[in-house]
Design a protein around this motif. Sequence first.
Motif, PDB file in Angstrom:
ATOM      1  N   GLY A 241       0.802  -1.223   0.000  1.00  0.00           N
ATOM      2  CA  GLY A 241       0.000   0.000   0.000  1.00  0.00           C
ATOM      3  C   GLY A 241       0.832   1.269   0.000  1.00  0.00           C
ATOM      4  O   GLY A 241       0.341   2.331  -0.395  1.00  0.00           O
ATOM      5  N   PHE A 242       2.076   1.174   0.453  1.00  0.00           N
ATOM      6  CA  PHE A 242       2.958   2.345   0.379  1.00  0.00           C
ATOM      7  C   PHE A 242       3.604   2.370  -0.999  1.00  0.00           C
ATOM      8  O   PHE A 242       4.085   1.340  -1.475  1.00  0.00           O
ATOM      9  CB  PHE A 242       4.043   2.297   1.456  1.00  0.00           C
ATOM     10  CG  PHE A 242       4.636   3.646   1.740  1.00  0.00           C
ATOM     11  CD1 PHE A 242       4.262   4.362   2.865  1.00  0.00           C
ATOM     12  CD2 PHE A 242       5.554   4.218   0.864  1.00  0.00           C
ATOM     13  CE1 PHE A 242       4.798   5.626   3.113  1.00  0.00           C
ATOM     14  CE2 PHE A 242       6.083   5.469   1.094  1.00  0.00           C
ATOM     15  CZ  PHE A 242       5.703   6.178   2.230  1.00  0.00           C
ATOM     16  N   PRO A 243       3.599   3.524  -1.676  1.00  0.00           N
ATOM     17  CA  PRO A 243       4.149   3.583  -3.038  1.00  0.00           C
ATOM     18  C   PRO A 243       5.650   3.284  -3.076  1.00  0.00           C
ATOM     19  O   PRO A 243       6.461   4.048  -2.564  1.00  0.00           O
ATOM     20  CB  PRO A 243       3.881   5.031  -3.477  1.00  0.00           C
ATOM     21  CG  PRO A 243       2.783   5.509  -2.587  1.00  0.00           C
ATOM     22  CD  PRO A 243       3.002   4.817  -1.269  1.00  0.00           C
ATOM     23  N   ILE A 244       5.987   2.161  -3.669  1.00  0.00           N
ATOM     24  CA  ILE A 244       7.382   1.784  -3.881  1.00  0.00           C
ATOM     25  C   ILE A 244       7.423   0.784  -5.030  1.00  0.00           C
ATOM     26  O   ILE A 244       6.496  -0.013  -5.204  1.00  0.00           O
ATOM     27  CB  ILE A 244       8.023   1.171  -2.603  1.00  0.00           C
ATOM     28  CG1 ILE A 244       9.508   0.851  -2.856  1.00  0.00           C
ATOM     29  CG2 ILE A 244       7.264  -0.043  -2.114  1.00  0.00           C
ATOM     30  CD1 ILE A 244      10.279   0.427  -1.605  1.00  0.00           C
ATOM     31  N   ALA A 245       8.463   0.856  -5.818  1.00  0.00           N
ATOM     32  CA  ALA A 245       8.645  -0.048  -6.955  1.00  0.00           C
ATOM     33  C   ALA A 245      10.128  -0.156  -7.236  1.00  0.00           C
ATOM     34  O   ALA A 245      10.947   0.555  -6.642  1.00  0.00           O
ATOM     35  CB  ALA A 245       7.893   0.474  -8.180  1.00  0.00           C
ATOM     36  N   GLY A 246      10.474  -1.057  -8.145  1.00  0.00           N
ATOM     37  CA  GLY A 246      11.889  -1.198  -8.439  1.00  0.00           C
ATOM     38  C   GLY A 246      12.168  -1.984  -9.704  1.00  0.00           C
ATOM     39  O   GLY A 246      11.272  -2.609 -10.281  1.00  0.00           O
TER      40      GLY A 246
END
Length: 379
Positions: A241-246
Amino acid sequence: MKLFDVYPLLNVEPVKAQGIKLWDKQGTEYLDLYGGHAVISIGHTHPHYVKKITEQLNNIAFYSNSVVISVQSELAEKLGKLSGYDNYDLFLVNSGAEANENALKLASFHTGRKKIISFSKSFHGRTSLAVAATDGSSMQAPVNKTENIQFLPFNDIEAFEKNMNEDVAAVIIEGIQGVGGVQIPSTPFLKKIEELCKKFKSVLILDEVQSGYGRSGKFFAHQYSGVKADLITVAKGMGNGFPIAGVLISPEFKAVHGMLGTTFGGNHLACAAGIAVLDVIKDENLLSNSENIGNYLMTELKKISGVKEIRGLGLMIGVELEIPCAAVRNSLLDDHKIFTGSSSDKNTMRILPALNITKEEADLFLKAFKSVMSKMLVK
């Protein structure tokens, strides 16, 4: 000022969440079998997740990538070990679209080429190059149109062999197509892509934005086929739910200062969320739970009248009905207080619960779904 009206909204406002349950403003309880587009991986407001974010917030919430941020390295180390890609590098961003945008850019930097192969029913995001590689003209503005992208039929080995050559910078494919209706690339298809990418020194990008992070029962869906990707993109379940990507990046790629960049990507709070997710997946053995409960759900769903086909791996499940699914989904929500998801196929709904769903919670859904389908078929 009012909100720009681009989202068709359900008439529900959740104000509290725990595990796979939601409560609205009136205190009505809902079962969440969709997780906000497969984002909720370890359950809403998991205590370890809340603790890690709170501790980080009380120390430092943000600084840019101009300083040392040690939680980034902790996240990368844990992700490498759990995913089996421990010798890869990690570039952190904020969303799946950004991850795919940067992966495609990296592939072009690496090869010096600009042609990209994507596939029918694909979805890779809504930013400029990501949406150009998405098979959906309604999402593409005129500025997104480019001759650099070629779409080929999904799971068609012959078409791929005919069109693959030394001009291709990258081939991008989802580990499991999500928006496209939970379509799984066959092992021979993925192996042929891997083989020809190596032959022509092209980059294989596995988009695991929705199908990754344990949703399939393995850390990445493509690991069922035994292929090894050059670049892997992750998002959705990564932060619960917290915006993070990689982007997971093969050691064959050389990093150069300034070639990629982001202001918010890999910030302290995002990394705290990402670390918490990996901790819970490992400590609570959620890969095994995803596989076991997913197999149970798919076995039971196949027994229900009106179901045409079940497609999926783990807890990424597509339920194709003999009738359009909109009325079924509406009844599940209105009459049984259960969230499910749609897809680009009007007859296919998606089941994407948190990976720690229990058998008892799965049975609640199965009972409700069976009831809804029996009434729909009578009509």
